[in-house]
Motif scaffolding. Structure first.
Motif, PDB file in Angstrom:
ATOM      1  N   PHE A 138       0.243   3.920 -11.678  1.00 50.22           N
ATOM      2  CA  PHE A 138      -0.697   2.804 -11.746  1.00 50.22           C
ATOM      3  C   PHE A 138       0.033   1.502 -12.064  1.00 50.22           C
ATOM      4  O   PHE A 138      -0.533   0.589 -12.643  1.00 50.22           O
ATOM      5  N   SER A 139       1.317   1.457 -11.735  1.00 49.76           N
ATOM      6  CA  SER A 139       2.034   0.191 -11.808  1.00 49.76           C
ATOM      7  C   SER A 139       3.167   0.239 -10.769  1.00 49.76           C
ATOM      8  O   SER A 139       3.321   1.230 -10.064  1.00 49.76           O
ATOM      9  N   VAL A 140       3.958  -0.823 -10.713  1.00 45.09           N
ATOM     10  CA  VAL A 140       4.927  -0.965  -9.624  1.00 45.09           C
ATOM     11  C   VAL A 140       5.958   0.185  -9.565  1.00 45.09           C
ATOM     12  O   VAL A 140       6.247   0.681  -8.473  1.00 45.09           O
ATOM     13  N   PRO A 141       6.527   0.650 -10.696  1.00 46.67           N
ATOM     14  CA  PRO A 141       7.520   1.722 -10.572  1.00 46.67           C
ATOM     15  C   PRO A 141       6.998   2.958  -9.840  1.00 46.67           C
ATOM     16  O   PRO A 141       7.683   3.500  -8.961  1.00 46.67           O
ATOM     17  N   GLY A 142       5.784   3.392 -10.168  1.00 42.55           N
ATOM     18  CA  GLY A 142       5.210   4.570  -9.508  1.00 42.55           C
ATOM     19  C   GLY A 142       5.035   4.348  -8.016  1.00 42.55           C
ATOM     20  O   GLY A 142       5.295   5.236  -7.195  1.00 42.55           O
ATOM     21  N   GLU A 211       2.774   2.172   4.400  1.00 40.73           N
ATOM     22  CA  GLU A 211       2.327   3.401   3.749  1.00 40.73           C
ATOM     23  C   GLU A 211       1.046   3.185   2.962  1.00 40.73           C
ATOM     24  O   GLU A 211       0.928   2.268   2.163  1.00 40.73           O
ATOM     25  N   PHE A 212       0.080   4.073   3.186  1.00 42.18           N
ATOM     26  CA  PHE A 212      -1.163   3.965   2.443  1.00 42.18           C
ATOM     27  C   PHE A 212      -1.377   5.151   1.508  1.00 42.18           C
ATOM     28  O   PHE A 212      -1.453   4.994   0.297  1.00 42.18           O
ATOM     29  N   GLY A 213      -1.407   6.352   2.080  1.00 39.60           N
ATOM     30  CA  GLY A 213      -1.819   7.550   1.333  1.00 39.60           C
ATOM     31  C   GLY A 213      -1.145   7.727  -0.011  1.00 39.60           C
ATOM     32  O   GLY A 213      -1.797   7.707  -1.057  1.00 39.60           O
ATOM     33  N   ALA A 214       0.172   7.882   0.002  1.00 43.81           N
ATOM     34  CA  ALA A 214       0.885   8.188  -1.240  1.00 43.81           C
ATOM     35  C   ALA A 214       0.777   7.029  -2.229  1.00 43.81           C
ATOM     36  O   ALA A 214       0.556   7.231  -3.423  1.00 43.81           O
ATOM     37  N   VAL A 215       0.896   5.807  -1.733  1.00 41.85           N
ATOM     38  CA  VAL A 215       0.866   4.642  -2.613  1.00 41.85           C
ATOM     39  C   VAL A 215      -0.535   4.449  -3.206  1.00 41.85           C
ATOM     40  O   VAL A 215      -0.690   4.129  -4.384  1.00 41.85           O
ATOM     41  N   ALA A 216      -1.560   4.683  -2.379  1.00 36.73           N
ATOM     42  CA  ALA A 216      -2.930   4.501  -2.863  1.00 36.73           C
ATOM     43  C   ALA A 216      -3.208   5.428  -4.045  1.00 36.73           C
ATOM     44  O   ALA A 216      -3.876   5.034  -5.011  1.00 36.73           O
ATOM     45  N   VAL A 217      -2.681   6.663  -3.976  1.00 35.70           N
ATOM     46  CA  VAL A 217      -2.946   7.618  -5.053  1.00 35.70           C
ATOM     47  C   VAL A 217      -2.362   7.119  -6.383  1.00 35.70           C
ATOM     48  O   VAL A 217      -2.983   7.267  -7.434  1.00 35.70           O
TER      49      VAL A 217
END
Lengths: 276, 312
Positions: A138-142, A211-217
């Motif tokens: 839930f922040s930039v590193p993740g 990229e949407f899926g992985a980042v959205a999670v």
């Protein structure tokens, strides 16, 4: 025989071309046109207004940051991995190759969830980070971890076949002539693999931005803070801000065009020296 | 020192909060001199809940279902008794179920019973995945049991309605797309506030609020205690939650499609929000914990209805 056969193959030829064209128009061209139409059918003003939005600008910024983090890292890693895999035979090589392909075979959503499981508040490593008050998901590193994960194989996958086809002969010749490892890489290997490498970098960049899926999670979708352009598109669409959503989609498409143009320019510049 | 709050909420509240937040920050600044900034995150209520449990650092959550706040409570992030910390049992908005129809259709749908008409195709999301669809199912069920019918009759009726559903989309937004964009179905079950929001954004479709029975869809708000305790400034968060119940904030909720919980504001908007006499709250179904287990868990009433119509 000839008089009958010729028009027939002709017919088949044009039928096949028409079919391929129809297919391309249906799956590629029409959707692309639809995006531009939706963004601009009420004129340029809603589009410009959407571009001025603070949340849009921060999403654009974050998208570029994601690419700036993942492209260099994965280029270096991909080159090393490709070198090791193409130039050496060792036990476990096949396993290494399939591990490298994991990001292709794992669904992006699952990839995101793995990161949550690992770095989440109750995750294996996450609880350790939490005790140091470091926020990963839930922040930039993740989000960067997720982007790096999904774009990991592109460079290696593009470079390995080129290296294998090339064979080690030129490099060995250079070595017998007294070249150092670094010189061999810079002067012999790199010029030979540059197209494969460039293509890998472009694919990495395109995927990192799109990229949407992985980042959205793992993003938590905090407006103006952890939303990238693809997430922004979804959020605006769900909030009935159709023009803003498709406006951002147009910007994403234009970013892709920019990378393609860059590739063309690079190809033209270096293409003249290709006659080695 | 300036304060920074993170608000985590469900998608359709965004328009309301984007208008309420600047008003609050202005008022807070003039009252205390402190600057407040807000981070905002909007998404499906269920996935937002999950994100908070997984570590999304929310100061305030405003969700679609009390059961979602209870999940955060079970994870230990919100102290029990949050319902008593704000006015009105911490319920900040209400809504009801609306029947959206198509102007081009000749089929008349006005009452719940009309949904069982075999000529009507009903679009509602899957209650297994959609919080909104759970309300819809309770509406279908309650329209029989809360108007003098028996559970057997309710079971029959629910079977007929679900047999009229050609698909069960995964969430409310997808069911809206199935109805509007793909043109399927004659009637869409949706929240009144969703319908009003879509209307404001130009998707104008006729709708009615069933009067013979309806459910009160209430949206709770709560302060996430662990985040607030860590950051150490509870005052401004509590003030924001209280502010949501003021006539100014309630007015904005009313303008963006929600039924206000403030009586005076509700009276002002009486023509937009027709009063429903036979209105059931979730408590009349035994609260969310009980309703969830009884209706929607594995082998619950919803599963039994689906199995029954599957056999026919």
């Amino acid at each position: 025989m000839l008089t009958i056969n010729l028009p027939k193959t002709f017919k088949v030829k044009y039928l096949l071309i028409a079919l391929a064209l129809f297919y391309l128009i249906l799956v590629l061209l029409l959707p692309a046109i639809a995006v531009f139409y939706e963004a601009f059918h009420k004129g340029v003003e809603p589009f410009i207004q959407a571009m001025g939005d603070r949340n849009f600008q921060s999403a654009l910024q974050l998208t570029v940051v994601m690419a700036l983090i993942s492209v260099p890292l994965n280029t270096v890693f991909g080159l090393c991995a490709a070198w090791v895999l193409a130039r050496n035979q060792f036990p476990g090589r096949a396993l290494f190759l399939s591990v490298l392909d994991l990001p292709f075979s794992i669904s992006p959503v699952v990839a995101g969830l793995m990161i949550v499981l690992l770095y989440g508040k109750n995750g294996w490593i996450g609880s350790w980070f939490a005790s140091w008050d470091i926020q990963i998901i839930f922040s930039v590193p993740g989000m960067a971890i997720a982007t790096i994960f999904v774009t990991l194989p592109f460079v290696a996958r593009e470079v390995i076949p080129v290296l294998e086809e090339l064979g080690p002969e030129q490099e060995e010749a250079a070595r017998t002539l007294g070249a150092k490892d670094w010189q061999i890489f810079w002067r012999v290997t790199l010029p030979n693999i540059r197209w494969g490498l460039l293509y890998g970098v472009l694919l990495t960049n395109a995927r990192a931005m799109g990229e949407f899926g992985a980042v959205a999670v793992v993003s938590g979708s905090i407006l103006g803070k952890t939303s990238t352009l693809p997430i922004f598109v979804e959020q605006e669409y769900k909030n009935y801000q159709t023009e803003a959503a498709f406006g951002a989609a147009v910007v994403l498409a234009l970013l892709a065009v920019v990378t393609l143009v860059l590739k063309e320019i690079l190809e033209q510049r270096t293409g003249h020296h290709k006659a080695v | 020192a300036p304060a920074n709050l993170t608000l985590v909420s469900y998608a359709v509240t965004r328009d309301a909060f984007e208008k309420i937040i600047p008003k609050f920050t202005e008022e807070w600044k003039s009252k205390t001199g402190q600057d407040v900034t807000f981070e905002q995150s909007y998404g499906g209520s269920g996935s937002q809940t999950r994100a908070v449990v997984d570590g999304l650092e929310a100061d305030i959550v405003a969700l679609a279902l009390s059961s979602d706040v209870q999940k955060i409570e079970s994870a230990g992030l919100i102290q029990p008794g949050w319902e008593q910390e704000a006015p009105n049992g911490s319920i900040v908005t209400n809504s009801v179920i609306a029947f959206v129809t198509k102007a081009s259709d000749n089929i008349k749908v006005e009452k719940w019973a009309d949904l069982a008409n075999p000529e009507v195709k009903v679009i509602t999301a899957n209650p297994k995945t959609s919080g909104g669809a759970r309300w819809n199912f309770l509406g279908i069920w309650g329209s029989v049991t809360k108007t003098g019918g028996t559970e057997e009759q309710a079971f029959d009726f629910a079977g007929k309605v679900l047999a009229n559903a050609p698909v069960l989309p995964k969430d409310a937004r997808e069911s809206t797309d199935v109805f509007y964009k793909q043109g399927q179905g004659n009637v869409l079950l949706n929240y009144e506030n969703e319908v009003l929001l879509a209307k404001q954004k130009g998707e104008n479709q006729p709708y009615i609020i069933p009067q013979d029975f309806n459910v009160s869809i209430s949206g709770p708000v709560a302060v996430v205690d662990t985040t607030v305790d860590k950051k150490g400034t509870r005052e401004v968060r509590d003030a924001f939650v209280q502010y949501l119940f003021t006539p100014e904030a309630q007015q904005i909720f009313a303008e963006t499609g929600f039924r206000p919980v403030n009586e005076e504001v509700l009276a002002k908007f009486a023509s937009q929000y027709p009063k429903v006499e036979n209105l059931a709250t979730i408590e009349e179904f035994g609260g969310w914990k009980k309703a969830q287990a009884e209706f929607f868990d594995e082998g619950g009433i919803f599963d039994k209805v689906i199995t029954k119509i599957g056999r026919q």
